[in-house]
Scaffold this active site. Sequence first.
Site, PDB file in Angstrom:
ATOM      1  N   ASP A  24      -7.664  -6.346  -1.874  1.00 46.96           N
ATOM      2  CA  ASP A  24      -8.138  -6.279  -0.493  1.00 46.96           C
ATOM      3  C   ASP A  24      -8.150  -4.855   0.026  1.00 46.96           C
ATOM      4  O   ASP A  24      -8.931  -4.511   0.916  1.00 46.96           O
ATOM      5  CB  ASP A  24      -7.255  -7.136   0.420  1.00 46.96           C
ATOM      6  CG  ASP A  24      -7.469  -8.629   0.196  1.00 46.96           C
ATOM      7  OD1 ASP A  24      -8.494  -8.971  -0.435  1.00 46.96           O
ATOM      8  OD2 ASP A  24      -6.621  -9.427   0.617  1.00 46.96           O
ATOM      9  N   GLU A  25      -7.295  -4.010  -0.538  1.00 45.90           N
ATOM     10  CA  GLU A  25      -7.197  -2.625  -0.082  1.00 45.90           C
ATOM     11  C   GLU A  25      -7.838  -1.661  -1.079  1.00 45.90           C
ATOM     12  O   GLU A  25      -7.459  -0.490  -1.170  1.00 45.90           O
ATOM     13  CB  GLU A  25      -5.728  -2.270   0.165  1.00 45.90           C
ATOM     14  CG  GLU A  25      -5.118  -3.120   1.279  1.00 45.90           C
ATOM     15  CD  GLU A  25      -3.696  -2.726   1.618  1.00 45.90           C
ATOM     16  OE1 GLU A  25      -3.095  -1.925   0.876  1.00 45.90           O
ATOM     17  OE2 GLU A  25      -3.186  -3.203   2.645  1.00 45.90           O
ATOM     18  N   CYS A  26      -8.828  -2.185  -1.826  1.00 45.21           N
ATOM     19  CA  CYS A  26      -9.696  -1.378  -2.696  1.00 45.21           C
ATOM     20  C   CYS A  26      -9.039  -0.886  -3.984  1.00 45.21           C
ATOM     21  O   CYS A  26      -9.584  -0.016  -4.661  1.00 45.21           O
ATOM     22  CB  CYS A  26     -10.292  -0.183  -1.935  1.00 45.21           C
ATOM     23  SG  CYS A  26     -11.310  -0.673  -0.539  1.00 45.21           S
ATOM     24  N   GLN A  31       0.822  -1.190   0.000  1.00 43.33           N
ATOM     25  CA  GLN A  31       0.000   0.000   0.000  1.00 43.33           C
ATOM     26  C   GLN A  31       0.870   1.260   0.000  1.00 43.33           C
ATOM     27  O   GLN A  31       1.793   1.397   0.795  1.00 43.33           O
ATOM     28  CB  GLN A  31      -0.930   0.006   1.228  1.00 43.33           C
ATOM     29  CG  GLN A  31      -1.774   1.250   1.385  1.00 43.33           C
ATOM     30  CD  GLN A  31      -2.734   1.435   0.230  1.00 43.33           C
ATOM     31  OE1 GLN A  31      -2.423   2.141  -0.729  1.00 43.33           O
ATOM     32  NE2 GLN A  31      -3.896   0.814   0.330  1.00 43.33           N
TER      33      GLN A  31
END
Length: 425
Positions: free
Chosen positions: A359-361, A31
Amino acid sequence: MAGNEKDGKGMILSYEDDPRMPCKYGPLCYQKNPTHHQKYKHPTKRKQEAEKNVNKKQKLTAKDNIAKKVPSPARKEVSTTKKEPEFQTACTDNKTTQLSIPDEDDLSASPENVRESIKQKFLVDMPEDFYSFWSFCESLSSNKPEEALKDAGLLLVGPFDVLSGKLKKIKHRKLSLYLIHWRYYYDPPEFQTIIKGDNSKQYHMGYFRDDPQELPCFVACNMAAVDCTIKPLAENIFGAVNAYLEEMKEKIDPFRKMKVAKIQTSLQTWAKEKNFTLDRTTPEMKTRDRKVVTKSFHKAGIVVPWNKKTELGYRELLETDANLKKILANILDSRSEVEKNAHFGKLQPIVTGANIATDECDFGTSLELGIDLFCFGGEVFHRTALNLLQTGYSLLHRNEFIQIAEAHLKNRRKGAALSIVEENA
């Protein structure tokens, strides 16, 4: 030992003393969002440690592990044990191939309204230029409008076969069969063939749309016998065919050139009267270009919702396109299962990174990798590509593209386009 990292206020702390909450992905987190790093702590050298951890956790062969690790709410297991019924279809080169018929119910009766009938069979709406172009072709050839451009080497196909009535007598009225009707090897779900050209290069034109719920962004072309590149031609079908005819006139003999010029003059007159632009590039196409987050292997680009402030929606793959192509080529060129699994092991971190991004958009990352695997080609990549595409399309609410991808990968063939044939209907 974990290294040191700055906390949210810029103070340097050891990983153990850092009061922030540990990121649940630990060294696997890729991220880039600053807000995320202010809230969570991470070990240093994340990329190197991620690759080591992935290798340690592999208990299955790399090939199987890739397909099983894709977390998708829309994932559907592909059964390889059930034998499907089959029927014959003919390709453009008059050769036949077998298309499997999935275990699904027949579609209900075709709607009388042609627009609704096309939507029922192909899951997308056609723009106004599509129907106007059919009327234009009727003005040139009332008996067989689909062959009105034969002097230019073009034939109207795909959803035009609904207008011509070629699909009325099909016995096996399965949705999946309509979804692969006139679909070439490299056609992603976003690309829908509407005109076929040269057979040797498998030249064809089609509408390209980013979202199945929206009208096409432009008309593009591909030469499936050459590569996966999708080249935008114009905003609508009139502009695309006009551009094709203009280039064609420079390559043909004078006699044929006269016939093509006559068609082009008629096309330009019709487009002007009906207010269809013939421009190769329009303001709408330029606006769409600015929304492209990555070109992908097919070069037409991928558009997904992306928030510039939060940097949510898309992140780059862990490898460049050039390096990814080398890895995929090595897998296909492997001479043994051991060698193939070793090369698959290099693909694994890239797939894992795409899953974490999802998972983190950052949904666009899974979509990009799925498209890249699809465009590179090779049955060995089909399962992984489909899982990634199912995940990306599902989270982007583009479920119609999932159905198209599933149908195509189940019956994908190199050579001429897949087509339902009336003789075998």
